[in-house]
Design a protein around this motif. Structure first.
Motif, short mmCIF file in Angstrom:
data_model
loop_
_atom_site.label_atom_id
_atom_site.label_comp_id
_atom_site.label_asym_id
_atom_site.label_seq_id
_atom_site.Cartn_x
_atom_site.Cartn_y
_atom_site.Cartn_z
N LEU A 1 38.78 19.73 29.37
CA LEU A 1 38.86 18.49 29.91
C LEU A 1 37.59 17.61 30.05
O LEU A 1 37.57 16.53 29.68
N PHE A 2 36.46 18.33 30.29
CA PHE A 2 34.83 17.72 30.23
C PHE A 2 34.81 17.13 29.00
O PHE A 2 34.07 16.09 28.54
N ALA A 3 35.16 17.98 27.99
CA ALA A 3 34.96 17.92 26.40
C ALA A 3 35.74 16.54 26.20
O ALA A 3 35.36 15.68 25.45
N LEU A 4 36.92 16.38 26.52
CA LEU A 4 37.90 15.26 26.17
C LEU A 4 37.67 14.27 26.87
O LEU A 4 37.68 12.93 26.26
N MET B 1 26.51 14.48 29.60
CA MET B 1 25.54 15.48 30.22
C MET B 1 24.55 16.03 29.01
O MET B 1 23.77 16.68 29.23
N GLY B 2 24.84 15.36 27.82
CA GLY B 2 24.07 15.93 26.61
C GLY B 2 24.45 17.24 26.10
O GLY B 2 24.03 17.85 25.31
N GLU B 3 25.89 17.71 26.53
CA GLU B 3 26.33 19.03 25.88
C GLU B 3 26.93 18.85 24.74
O GLU B 3 27.84 18.02 24.75
N GLU B 4 26.83 19.38 23.56
CA GLU B 4 27.31 19.25 22.42
C GLU B 4 28.29 20.53 21.95
O GLU B 4 28.87 20.25 20.74
N HIS B 5 28.40 21.59 22.77
CA HIS B 5 28.92 22.62 22.23
C HIS B 5 29.88 23.11 23.29
O HIS B 5 29.68 24.35 23.81
#
Length: 203
Positions: free
Chosen positions: A165-168, A175-179
């Motif tokens: 959900l956070f990815a979509l 947050m700068g999270e790429e993976h």
């Protein structure tokens, strides 16, 4: 002009679910219109409510179809790739949500009113997804009790869902999270490893 004599009740139910699901996938829950579905299939909106009893029960059935397609997606990918079923489950979760974003989000955007119970048949169809995950978790934790595995599987689904959900919705990007998928898989593996380390032989 309505075509009320064209289909049996069961045929009409399937038609509404299929077209409703197609519409949901196109526009999402916020813009979903029962009137548009009725227009597309050539019936009145009253016919839709006559078949399902209410708007909420119609959306419930449409979203249950998403669950069925989702479960089939997991089954297919697991059948194709048996080398690492846990990774496959996580990847399948993400890929289905990504490729069916509107329909997937609608599952969680729609809420049944407190006085409308989930029909047993709908609950059973939705539960297949959890059953698939539970079976695969049990396969890698043969020494863990069925009750513990079932609870862990539900927790793992929640973990992967949150990451997905956070990815979509763009939260991870902020947050700068790429993976996010790799992060979700790492949390799942950690939880399974912890369960393996504390497992006691079952009777």
């Amino acid at each position: 002009m309505g075509r009320r004599s064209d289909h049996s009740r069961d045929e009409l139910r399937r038609l509404i679910i299929e077209e409703g699901h197609r519409h949901m996938a196109e526009v999402g829950f916020a813009r979903f219109s029962a009137r548009e579905v009725a227009k597309r299939i050539g019936y009145t909106i009253g016919t839709l409510y006559n078949v399902f009893g209410s708007y909420d029960r119609m959306v419930l059935a449409i979203n249950t179809r998403t669950f069925a397609l989702w479960a089939e997606h997991l089954r297919r990918l697991l059948a194709e790739t048996r080398e690492d079923p846990i990774r496959t489950l996580v990847e399948a979760y993400f890929s289905f949500a990504r490729d069916n974003r509107n329909a997937w989000m609608a599952i969680y955007d729609h809420r049944l009113p407190p006085d409308v119970p989930m029909p047993d048949e709908e609950a059973a169809q939705r539960g297949v997804l959890t059953e698939i995950v539970t079976r695969e978790v049990a396969a890698v934790l043969p020494e863990v009790s069925a009750e513990t595995v079932a609870g862990l599987a539900r927790s793992l689904i929640a973990t992967v869902h949150g990451h997905c959900l956070f990815a979509l919705n763009g939260t991870f990007a902020l947050m700068g999270e790429e993976h996010p998928l790799d992060m979700a898989l790492a949390r799942v593996r950690e939880s399974i490893a912890a369960a393996q380390g504390t497992a006691a032989p079952t009777a």
